[in-house]
Design a protein around this motif. Structure first.
Motif, PDB file in Angstrom:
ATOM      1  N   UNK A  13      41.617  35.045  40.148  1.00 53.87           N
ATOM      2  CA  UNK A  13      40.838  33.893  39.665  1.00 53.87           C
ATOM      3  C   UNK A  13      39.389  33.985  40.169  1.00 53.87           C
ATOM      4  N   UNK A  14      39.217  34.340  41.446  1.00 53.74           N
ATOM      5  CA  UNK A  14      37.873  34.458  41.999  1.00 53.74           C
ATOM      6  C   UNK A  14      37.088  35.549  41.284  1.00 53.74           C
ATOM      7  N   UNK A  15      37.727  36.683  41.031  1.00 47.80           N
ATOM      8  CA  UNK A  15      37.050  37.769  40.315  1.00 47.80           C
ATOM      9  C   UNK A  15      36.623  37.312  38.921  1.00 47.80           C
ATOM     10  N   UNK A  16      37.460  36.524  38.269  1.00 47.21           N
ATOM     11  CA  UNK A  16      37.134  36.060  36.916  1.00 47.21           C
ATOM     12  C   UNK A  16      36.022  35.013  36.922  1.00 47.21           C
ATOM     13  N   UNK A  17      35.847  34.294  38.021  1.00 50.21           N
ATOM     14  CA  UNK A  17      34.686  33.405  38.120  1.00 50.21           C
ATOM     15  C   UNK A  17      33.403  34.219  37.948  1.00 50.21           C
ATOM     16  N   UNK A  18      33.324  35.344  38.657  1.00 53.74           N
ATOM     17  CA  UNK A  18      32.138  36.186  38.554  1.00 53.74           C
ATOM     18  C   UNK A  18      31.966  36.840  37.203  1.00 53.74           C
ATOM     19  N   UNK A  19      33.073  37.041  36.499  1.00 53.05           N
ATOM     20  CA  UNK A  19      32.991  37.678  35.176  1.00 53.05           C
ATOM     21  C   UNK A  19      32.588  36.689  34.079  1.00 53.05           C
ATOM     22  N   UNK A  77      40.344  48.693  40.919  1.00 51.40           N
ATOM     23  CA  UNK A  77      39.934  49.734  39.969  1.00 51.40           C
ATOM     24  C   UNK A  77      39.205  49.153  38.764  1.00 51.40           C
ATOM     25  N   UNK A  78      39.436  47.876  38.476  1.00 50.24           N
ATOM     26  CA  UNK A  78      38.816  47.243  37.310  1.00 50.24           C
ATOM     27  C   UNK A  78      37.301  47.355  37.357  1.00 50.24           C
ATOM     28  N   UNK A  79      36.727  47.275  38.570  1.00 47.16           N
ATOM     29  CA  UNK A  79      35.273  47.267  38.685  1.00 47.16           C
ATOM     30  C   UNK A  79      34.645  48.617  38.368  1.00 47.16           C
ATOM     31  N   UNK A 109      39.209  41.331  30.041  1.00 45.36           N
ATOM     32  CA  UNK A 109      40.589  41.362  29.526  1.00 45.36           C
ATOM     33  C   UNK A 109      41.574  42.022  30.496  1.00 45.36           C
ATOM     34  N   UNK A 110      41.116  43.051  31.221  1.00 47.60           N
ATOM     35  CA  UNK A 110      42.009  43.698  32.172  1.00 47.60           C
ATOM     36  C   UNK A 110      42.367  42.751  33.320  1.00 47.60           C
ATOM     37  N   UNK A 111      41.373  42.012  33.822  1.00 46.75           N
ATOM     38  CA  UNK A 111      41.638  41.054  34.892  1.00 46.75           C
ATOM     39  C   UNK A 111      42.571  39.943  34.413  1.00 46.75           C
TER      40      UNK A 111
END
Length: 853
Positions: A310-316, A277-279, A288-290
């Motif tokens: 962690x992978x999602x935060x790489x992209x962020x 849902x974060x996206x 911050x939500x991630x």
């Protein structure tokens, strides 16, 4: 494996009831054990509740306490082993299973032995796991609990799903008939059916199956259904991402799954739903939500969710704070290494390559790409022994398709081209029984190429890079790498969708024999080939083509240059799955001149209707009854007449059992099959040839898997079933997949087959020309090219001559040295070889229509 274990846990909620959420959820398990210490349910409750409420350590302590009170009791050890499997600690789990099995054997407890062997199937390597489950199935037959056999069938189906054998998995499932099985078992069968449908991209069928599962478990409000609702949300999300924004918004489904997870205390499901849902949030709110979700996952020791976050935060962070992005990448890599799961390692290596492209220097890009290629090579070698390897390859072929395109875009000289070629080959399936086949270098390919050969390797990248990057290649990306003995060059092509639209229109023109097809052919020639062909040395006369994407099914032989010269007039053409397949195949060298051994199967007596009905349930529906093929009998009789060592089997003798027996006993140089085919459009690995059964143990349906298990070293295979060369990429990027592909995997050196049905007179003309050149000792590629040129020059349309293709080795001459035998009294059979290739039904419109069905 863990996915399957979670599925089992969900079912057991229905079997024993969901423990109430309380200050001590394990208290209800204590009560069950005290009330019925000889039953399995209380001990199972510890395992299940520990899994559902992330209380694995507490469940372990309770089970160990029960074991200390009754050291001889096998029940605690059974579920201690299950907890160890959840942690992927397989060796100690097997020790507990072995002790539990001995204890249940001493008690004479059939059900306990069943569940122990059933559990062992989650901890053993694939082959041993299958044996363990087979033993469990035999025990189920002796148990008073009739559901044990059905549960074992569901487990077998999950094992087949994990092995990539989706069609076989569906056939393995019991029918979900409410009058014959309890609701909880209906739920479990429905979940497996949903997984199969999801794998095949049939999202509506998947959602329908999940609805059946929810109803069986008591509806969406019932306890223990959060995981099911999460699966529904994932299906809707995949449908939305694949088919465009006009599809139903998955947001409401994710919210429902999140709320159900909160009500049940399912932190893992809640975090997963929140992560997706974060996206939907603005970019500045996502990070911050991630980070908050990551902290919760760390607190709950949810390693899988930690990795994905962690992978999602790489992209962020990659564009905002590169150092922070690298910290998250390193954390994800550490988790993947600790888990020892090939899929997770592949995810992190793809993300590492992405980050290198976005931030790194050329040396770092090369290092990350080579690490990924080496990892994929290791996974490829595991495909026959590791249950998740096919899924890993599919994931790489989806998420890594952009890598060769990015490398080629950089235009970094010979070193960059070499790396791009290696990455491109890594996306393809080498189609061989030899899992040790390595990705060849450009030098190795050029060394193998003869002066008159050229290799054309096509590649089309998707518009979006992967799930972790929202950046895009401009309009997608298409490339052609052309290799000759002396030169290698990359050419930029039009994007995937643009070419796909043009090819679809052109194929329609061929089918309708439109006079405008010539103009469409020239446009495609200009888009795909013109520059590369102009750059080829004059001595090149043979093209090896590795197609990709929209080029599957396109008859390149028909494409015309500006002066109207078709490609087939200048070159012979052979399709290959990959350079690795061409270089590293199993085919033996050409033998000394000898009379070839031929085996022909024609007009088989069709399999029983019950078998065909079962196959329709696997996705092939609406087919007419399979009628006789009398012209196939004439075809086979002429094919083998007068040729020593040739055998024709017809009717009931043209059976699956006889084919398997003869191939196991004798060498066959040329195999000819004139039969019906069931062609599955969305999952080509579920296509089959229809033969006579021949034995009670056979059903007459020669499936893709069964074909791959035949022994065909160096054999030339001629398939007379219409559309026998058709198919599609079951694993994205894996090349042509279908009946022809299955025979190549069985060791065939060449497969000559048809992209579409041919009309009878055209097939006869083409067959006469082709067989004449074969009798003269030509290799198959040259013989086919000369026959097609002759018909084109005589004014016949593309539909009449372009449907036949050669797949495999382009230089093999199946009748080399056998002219004396063929040109004697028995020369007539080979005059009709390519009449067969069009299908028995090509002698009359009605017959070719029926054969194509």
């Amino acid at each position: 494996m863990l996915r399957t274990a979670r599925a089992v846990a969900l079912v057991l909620v229905a079997v024993i009831g969901a423990p109430a959420v309380s200050a001590d959820p394990l208290a209800v398990c204590d009560e069950q054990v005290l009330g019925a210490p000889e039953a399995l349910d209380g001990y199972r409750c510890y395992w299940l509740t520990g899994m559902r409420h992330n209380l694995r350590d507490a469940a372990w302590q309770r089970l160990e306490a029960r074991r200390a009170l009754r050291p001889e009791d096998p029940r605690p050890r059974l579920f201690l082993a299950a907890l160890l499997v959840d942690r992927r600690q397989f060796e100690p789990a097997l020790e507990h299973y072995a002790a539990a099995l001995a204890g249940f054997e001493a008690e004479g407890n059939i059900d306990g032995r069943f569940w122990t062997l059933y559990g062992m199937s989650f901890a053993l390597p694939p082959a041993e796991a299958r044996d363990s489950l087979t033993h469990a199935e035999k025990l189920a037959a002796d148990s008073e609990d009739r559901t044990l056999g059905q549960q074992a069938a569901v487990r077998r189906a999950w094992m087949l799903i994990d092995a990539g054998r989706i069609g076989d998995a569906l056939l393995a499932l019991p029918a979900a008939d409410g009058s014959e099985m309890p609701a909880w078992l209906i739920a479990r069968v429905a979940e497996a059916r949903a997984a199969v449908a999801h794998h095949l991209g049939d999202y509506e069928a998947a959602l329908a199956a999940y609805r059946v599962q929810l109803d069986a478990l008591g509806g969406p409000e019932a306890a223990g259904t959060a995981g099911v609702q999460m699966n529904q949300a994932l299906v809707v999300l995949r449908r939305w991402s694949r088919h465009g924004r006009h599809e139903e918004d998955p947001g409401a489904w994710l919210l429902a799954a999140r709320d159900a997870a909160r009500a049940e205390g399912r932190i893992d499901v809640e975090i997963r739903a929140q992560r997706l849902l974060v996206y939907r949030l603005p970019e500045e709110a996502r990070r911050p939500q991630l980070e908050r979700l990551l902290a919760r996952a760390q607190q709950a020791s949810l390693r899988g969710e930690q990795l994905h976050l962690h992978v999602a935060l790489v992209g962020e962070w990659d564009q905002v704070d590169p150092d922070r992005a690298r910290i998250h990448l390193e954390a994800a890599q550490n988790i993947a290494a600790e888990a020892g799961q090939p899929y997770l390692e592949t995810v992190t290596r793809v993300v590492a390559a992405y980050l290198a492209f976005e931030q790194g220097e050329p040396a770092e890009i090369e290092q990350a790409t080579r690490r990924l290629i080496d990892h994929v090579g290791r996974v490829r070698q595991m495909q026959r022994s590791h249950p998740t390897a096919p899924m890993v390859m599919s994931a790489y072929q989806r998420s890594g398709a952009w890598i060769p395109a990015r490398l080629l875009e950089q235009d970094s000289g010979p070193a960059g081209l070499e790396l791009a070629f290696a990455a491109l080959e890594g996306l393809r399936d080498p189609i061989s029984r030899d899992a040790s086949i390595k990705t060849p270098s450009i030098d190795e390919v050029q060394e193998r190429l003869a002066p008159d050969q050229a290799l054309l390797v096509f590649h089309f990248a998707p518009r979006a890079h992967d799930d972790y990057s929202r950046k895009r290649l401009p309009d997608g990306s298409g490339w052609l790498i052309a290799l000759t003995r002396e030169r290698v060059q990359a050419y930029r092509l039009a994007p995937w969708q643009r070419l796909a639209d043009q090819i679809g229109i052109y194929l329609g023109m061929i089918a309708g024999e439109s006079p405008r097809s010539a103009a469409a052919s020239r446009r495609l020639y200009d888009e795909l080939l013109a520059t590369a062909i102009d750059d080829l040395p004059q001595q090149v006369e043979r093209l090896l083509v590795a197609p990709h994407g929209p080029l599957y099914g396109l008859p390149l032989a028909t494409l015309q240059s500006a002066d109207g010269t078709a490609l087939i007039e200048r070159f012979s053409l052979t399709t290959i799955p990959s350079a690795a397949a061409w270089i590293g195949g199993d085919a033996p060298a050409v033998d000394e001149p000898t009379t070839p051994s031929l085996l022909s199967l024609a007009d088989p007596s069709p399999a029983g209707e019950s078998v065909l009905s079962a196959w329709r349930l696997a996705g092939i529906q609406g087919r007419p009854p399979l009628g006789a093929l009398p012209f196939a009998r004439e075809e086979a009789a002429q094919f083998v007449a007068g040729l020593p060592g040739a055998t024709a089997l017809m009717g009931e003798l043209a059976s699956e059992a006889e084919l398997k027996a003869r191939l196991a006993r004798d060498r066959v140089d040329l195999l000819h099959v004139a039969a019906h085919a069931l062609v599955h459009e969305t999952d080509p690995r579920r296509s089959s040839l229809v033969l006579a059964p021949g034995a009670p143990s056979q059903d007459g349906l020669m499936t893709y898997r069964e074909i791959t298990e035949l022994e065909l070293p160096g054999t030339v295979v001629v398939l007379t079933a219409c559309r026998s060369a058709a198919g599609g990429p079951y694993l994205e990027g894996a090349g042509i997949t279908g009946l022809a592909d299955a025979f190549l995997r069985a060791g065939a050196r060449q497969v000559v087959a048809s992209l579409w049905p041919l009309q009878d007179e055209d097939a006869a003309r083409l067959g006469s020309e082709f067989s004449r050149h074969l009798r003269e000792g030509s290799d198959s590629a040259t013989a086919l090219a000369r026959a097609q040129r002759r018909l084109r020059q005589a004014g016949f349309s593309e539909r009449a001559w372009a449907g036949l293709v050669l797949i495999g080795d382009d230089a093999h001459a199946p009748f080399h040295g056998a002219q004396a035998s063929i040109d004697g009294p028995g020369r007539r059979p080979l005059a009709v070889l390519l009449i067969a290739l069009g299908g028995a039904g090509l002698l009359a419109v009605g017959w070719w229509y029926r054969r194509s069905r």
